[in-house]
Design an enzyme around this catalytic site. Structure first.
Site, PDB file in Angstrom:
ATOM      1  CG  ASP A  96      40.060 -43.702 -71.373  1.00  0.00           C
ATOM      2  OD1 ASP A  96      40.880 -42.829 -71.005  1.00  0.00           O
ATOM      3  OD2 ASP A  96      40.133 -44.269 -72.486  1.00  0.00           O
TER       4      ASP A  96
ATOM      5  CB  SER B  14      40.708 -47.567 -74.782  1.00  0.00           C
ATOM      6  OG  SER B  14      40.159 -46.310 -74.472  1.00  0.00           O
TER       7      SER B  14
ATOM      8  CG  ASP C 116      42.819 -42.029 -74.877  1.00  0.00           C
ATOM      9  OD1 ASP C 116      42.089 -42.443 -73.959  1.00  0.00           O
ATOM     10  OD2 ASP C 116      42.690 -42.389 -76.057  1.00  0.00           O
TER      11      ASP C 116
ATOM     12  CG  ASP D 266      44.025 -45.457 -73.391  1.00  0.00           C
ATOM     13  OD1 ASP D 266      42.883 -45.098 -73.037  1.00  0.00           O
ATOM     14  OD2 ASP D 266      44.460 -45.271 -74.541  1.00  0.00           O
TER      15      ASP D 266
HETATM   16 MG    MG Z   1      41.225 -44.406 -74.181  1.00  0.00          MG
END
Ligand code: MG
Length: 456
Positions: A240, A97, A244, A242
């Site tokens: 961020d 992440s 999400d 990744d």
């Molecule tokens: Mg993330």
């Protein structure tokens, strides 16, 4: 038995606590937990160690007779959507992440696209530590197939959720900074297909996050803030590692705090649903979310902290929207997980259909002051301290209501205080929110006193 999974999968520093041996064993455990012949999706963010960990993990999975579909570098929510829409038995994402580039991790996805529950993770963990691995015979081992359609499927699904014509007609200009993370694969394509003019920052996957740290904080948004001001953009967007999550800058370059974008999205998402529709967020979120849900005619349900729990509560209660105060927004009509691409498409649609500026839209959301402190508490004392604290707060003066689903949250006339043991550090976090900083400070100080009394 050791605890492998944290709040967001297994995570560690590559070459130290995260290495191919661990990925291999975890692959064997996950495969043994599934049925022979099942197929799962595997993918990653843009980190350097992604291929190494993925190869080891997949080898473990194959040894149990389970197949893998390799979607490549795609945002976590894109992989989650792929698992759900293709009817796969699950998924695994190599990602850490927002952590620095030397970190990596493995996050597991359930067949419905949500992050696996703690019970499911405990089951995989038991297999991992007991080495109860299924071993497929030579003619039954799993296979690996690379697929190219996950990012496209994801972008199409998000586009289908918004008024594309309105966005195209609005002539919007956006500073886009995915920070060289997985968002660089999808966000620029979404902008192009929506006819949005983009001022790009770090819009190529960058395994080393050399442009800025991956967490989209205000300090890390300096280049994007300057670009919004310089270019006269309507909006700034940061993601961020990744992707999400998405956080926003208004047209003046002002950083919109995650609790306020969560509240703004809740207010406007509720307008598409019948009165009384449910919104979920963690007890640590700001009261501005509760205010916005009230303004939108919805009902707020508080949950335990952590995005997998918020998502599962949303499913259980039939919520239409939910999220966290870190830029993780979940639109149930799309999929019940944090989705950065969906969040940015939603905000573009909001600007386009209202004709209002971002700062004007955000100004509708009430403002609160938040004060945070931490207090050292040894891990083995945490539960006893929390139990004592829950008793002691009952007799405090001026208490309106106590919520003890996660730590202990105490409501007063002037605001609230939340005391929670950290899941990763030997500390208790104390946070208070009130209309102004002096009140919040007073509440925090009062609780630091209570906590020190318990610890004495
Ligand atoms: Mg993330």
């Amino acid at each position: 038995m050791g605890r492998l999974f944290g709040t967001n999968g297994v995570r560690g520093i590559v070459g130290k606590s995260m290495h191919p041996d661990l990925a291999l064993r975890l692959g064997k455990a996950v495969g043994s937990w599934l049925r022979a012949g099942d197929t799962i999706a595997v993918g990653s963010d843009a980190r350097l160690s992604a291929d190494m960990l993925k190869a080891a993990f997949c080898a473990g999975v194959h040894s149990t007779g389970v197949h893998t579909l390799d979607v490549g570098v795609v945002p976590s929510p894109g992989i989650q959507l792929y698992v759900r829409d293709k009817g796969l038995a699950g998924g695994a994402i190599m990602t850490a992440s927002h952590n620095p580039p030397e970190y990596n991790g493995i996050k597991l996805i359930a067949p419905d696209g949500t992050e696996t529950s703690q019970d499911e993770e405990a089951a995989v963990e038991r297999l991992h530590f007991d080495e109860h691995f299924r071993s497929a015979t030579w003619d039954q081992v799993g296979t690996h197939r690379v697929v190219e359609d996950a990012a496209g499927h994801y972008i199409d699904a998000v586009l289908a959720q918004v008024d594309q014509e309105a966005i195209r007609g609005a002539g919007l200009k956006v500073v886009l900074d995915p920070g060289g993370g997985a968002g660089a694969v999808t966000a620029p394509v979404l902008m192009e297909r929506l006819g949005v003019e983009v001022v790009p920052i770090a819009c190529e996957p960058d395994p080393l996050f050399s442009s800025r740290p991956s967490e989209p904080t205000e300090a890390n948004a300096a280049a994007a803030i300057a670009a919004v001001k310089r270019e006269g953009a309507d909006l700034g967007i940061l993601q961020d590692g990744d992707a999400d999550r998405a956080v926003f800058l208004d047209e003046k370059g002002g950083y919109v705090w995650g609790d306020r974008s969560l509240a703004l999205a809740a207010l406007h998402e509720l307008r598409r649903h019948p009165p009384g529709s449910i919104v979920c967020t963690a007890v640590s979120s700001s009261s501005c979310v509760a205010d916005a849900v009230g303004m939108g005619g919805g009902r707020l349900e508080w949950t335990v902290v952590g995005s997998p729990v918020v998502a599962r509560e949303m499913i259980r209660l039939g919520a239409v929207f939910g999220g966290e105060d870190n830029g993780g927004l979940m639109f149930a009509r799309h999929q019940v997980c944090r989705d950065g691409l969906m969040a940015m498409a939603f905000m573009l649609e909001l600007l386009a259909t209202t004709g209002r500026t971002m700062s004007d839209l955000v100004s509708e959301i009430p403002e609160y002051a938040l004060v945070k402190e931490k207090v050292p508490v040894p891990d083995d004392a945490k539960q006893a301290v929390l139990a004592r604290l829950r008793e002691d707060v009952q007799s405090l003066e001026g208490v309106q209501r106590i919520d003890d689903r996660d730590g202990v949250k105490v409501y007063f006339d002037e605001g609230w205080v939340l005391v929670r043991p950290s899941g990763t550090e030997p500390i208790f976090r104390v946070q208070a929110e009130a209309r102004d900083e002096a009140h919040a400070r007073r509440l925090v100080d009062r609780f630091l006193g209570v906590l020190h009394g318990v610890l004495a």
